[in-house]
Design a protein around this motif. Structure first.
Motif, PDB file in Angstrom:
ATOM      1  N   MET A 163       0.854  -1.178   0.000  1.00  0.00           N
ATOM      2  CA  MET A 163       0.000   0.000   0.000  1.00  0.00           C
ATOM      3  C   MET A 163       0.896   1.237   0.000  1.00  0.00           C
ATOM      4  SD  MET A 163      -3.216   0.988   0.057  1.00  0.00           S
ATOM      5  CE  MET A 163      -4.069  -0.438   0.731  1.00  0.00           C
ATOM      6  N   VAL A 164       0.779   2.072  -1.065  1.00  0.00           N
ATOM      7  CA  VAL A 164       1.652   3.235  -1.243  1.00  0.00           C
ATOM      8  C   VAL A 164       0.822   4.502  -1.033  1.00  0.00           C
ATOM      9  CG1 VAL A 164       3.206   4.454  -2.799  1.00  0.00           C
ATOM     10  CG2 VAL A 164       3.062   1.949  -2.885  1.00  0.00           C
ATOM     11  N   TYR A 165       1.239   5.312  -0.070  1.00  0.00           N
ATOM     12  CA  TYR A 165       0.636   6.624   0.184  1.00  0.00           C
ATOM     13  C   TYR A 165       1.561   7.684  -0.412  1.00  0.00           C
ATOM     14  CZ  TYR A 165      -2.603   4.441   3.489  1.00  0.00           C
ATOM     15  OH  TYR A 165      -3.582   3.671   4.066  1.00  0.00           O
ATOM     16  N   THR A 166       1.062   8.447  -1.373  1.00  0.00           N
ATOM     17  CA  THR A 166       1.838   9.508  -2.015  1.00  0.00           C
ATOM     18  C   THR A 166       1.378  10.851  -1.460  1.00  0.00           C
ATOM     19  OG1 THR A 166       2.054   8.198  -4.037  1.00  0.00           O
ATOM     20  CG2 THR A 166       2.518  10.557  -4.191  1.00  0.00           C
ATOM     21  N   ILE A 167       2.276  11.517  -0.758  1.00  0.00           N
ATOM     22  CA  ILE A 167       1.977  12.800  -0.105  1.00  0.00           C
ATOM     23  C   ILE A 167       2.566  13.911  -0.966  1.00  0.00           C
ATOM     24  CG2 ILE A 167       2.242  14.168   1.988  1.00  0.00           C
ATOM     25  CD1 ILE A 167       2.686  11.495   3.472  1.00  0.00           C
ATOM     26  N   THR A 168       1.733  14.836  -1.399  1.00  0.00           N
ATOM     27  CA  THR A 168       2.149  15.947  -2.252  1.00  0.00           C
ATOM     28  C   THR A 168       2.107  17.234  -1.434  1.00  0.00           C
ATOM     29  OG1 THR A 168       1.214  14.833  -4.166  1.00  0.00           O
ATOM     30  CG2 THR A 168       1.747  17.170  -4.414  1.00  0.00           C
TER      31      THR A 168
END
Length: 407
Positions: free
Chosen positions: A210-215
């Motif tokens: 599970m990949v959480y991409t924080i921008t």
């Protein structure tokens, strides 16, 4: 020793009829047979080999990690236990998923929660506050007007995708809550957090990740005030130095002082920028361009001073040679012809001066002034072309058409 047993507490309903419901948490534990000596719940994962165990993740900034999973034989009827819907258990009594963050470079220094929450449906919740130090590739080409995206990849250390399947828990409220918490931060502005579920092959072991991409966007106001604006002021100071007279050395010393100040700003920029960028940042190009302009301006000042000094030296030499020639001729001729010879000498010298370029103004001085004017136009044009990205929006919005850039 005398053995004593504690009977379950009984409650009296409103209608007066007795009920044999248990109202203590320990009665729920006895019902579930969760004891320190019973290692059945901590030895292996719940579920069967026919389907993977679904582990639900929920990540919030700042860094709260919720993990849910379904346990075996951990459910009960709340009506039998005075509506007790959840209990807390020590961490070591139950099995826990071995989740890790792939990008984490330092061990989590926050103290883990000593308890798990188990509800009547058999769901187990583990909530931890985490301090994560992770790696993230920075793209600082547009620094300090850059936008960064960093990943937090959750996966199991040992279990394959046949054993554990990661599922996202939560919705749009995660972003709203995280954005509210990030408002207190001065350097970064939270923009979005996206979730992507993928399957990866880790040394022959297929795992669910599970990949959480924080921008996030960098707050550029501090860098504009403390770095870009001083360099712009130094450029203006160097530009105003063209109004200083070229006859003395004040202009040269002034330009050297401004050049040293820009050198100090470059050292500060070297400490601010990360070293992981694969492209030269625009702000570094702007700083190097400003330094190059000031260095060329210094060279131009030295050249102008040299030309003007050369013209002044030639005029002094001609004046001294004419005086010597006049003195030697006057000694040889007689006293009667001295006035006539002086008159002829003056006429010849005036005729020669008329034939030379720069009769009304010295030749090299005119060349120096022409070079000065041309370089002044080139200097202003280069300043407009090298206007730093985003600076006209932040400082000079009314003059935006005069200062454009390509991002």
């Amino acid at each position: 020793m005398q053995n004593s047993s504690v009977a379950p507490q009984k409650t009296q309903p409103a209608d007066g009829n007795s009920s044999n419901r248990s109202c203590r948490h320990r009665d729920v534990l006895k019902h579930l047979n969760v004891t320190k000596n019973n290692e059945l719940y901590s030895m292996t994962r719940p579920g069967s080999a026919e389907s993977p165990l679904k582990v639900y993740l929920d990540v919030l900034l700042y860094a709260i990690l919720d993990v849910w999973w379904q346990g075996d034989d951990l459910s009960w009827n709340p009506d039998d236990f005075c509506d007790i819907s959840q209990i807390s258990l020590p961490m070591h009594l139950l099995w826990k998923p071995d989740l890790t963050i792939e990008e984490m470079t330092e061990k989590d220094k926050a103290l883990p929660s000593p308890y798990l929450i188990v509800n009547s449906s058999g769901w187990v919740m583990n909530r931890n506050d985490m301090v994560v130090v992770s790696t993230c590739k920075m793209h600082v080409y547009k620094f300090p007007f850059d936008v960064q995206s960093c990943n937090l990849s959750f996966k199991s250390v040992l279990h394959s995708d046949n054993d554990i399947e990661l599922v996202h828990l939560g919705g749009s409220w995660n972003n709203d809550w995280s954005r509210k918490m990030m408002r207190t931060q001065s350097e970064w502005q939270f923009m979005d957090m996206s979730i992507n579920n993928r399957t990866v092959n880790n040394f022959g072991l297929t795992q669910n990740m599970m990949v959480y991409t924080i921008t996030m966007r960098r707050q550029s106001a501090l860098y504009i005030v403390n770095f870009l604006t001083p360099i712009l002021f130094f450029l203006c100071l160097d530009l105003t130095s063209f109004l200083i007279s070229d006859t003395g050395g004040e202009k040269l010393s002034f330009k050297v002082t401004v050049l040293l100040a820009v050198t100090v700003m470059q050292l500060i920029l070297n400490e601010i920028l990360p070293s992981s960028s694969d492209r030269i940042p625009l702000i570094a190009v702007y700083c190097i361009g400003s330094f190059t302009l000031m260095m060329l301006s210094l060279v131009e000042t030295i050249l102008v001073l040299y030309l003007m000094e050369k013209d002044s030296a030639s005029q002094d030499n001609e004046g001294s040679s004419s005086q010597l020639k006049e003195d030697s001729d006057s000694e040889k001729i007689s006293d009667e012809l001295s006035e006539a010879v002086k008159t002829l000498t003056l006429l010849l010298n005036s005729r020669k001066e008329e034939m030379k370029p720069g009769n009304e103004a010295r030749y090299w001085t005119r060349v120096a002034k022409t070079i000065n004017k041309v370089f002044f136009i080139v200097y202003i044009t280069a300043d407009i072309v090298m206007c730093p990205p985003g600076l006209q929006v932040a400082l000079f919005a009314p003059m935006a058409p005069r200062c454009r850039f390509n991002q």
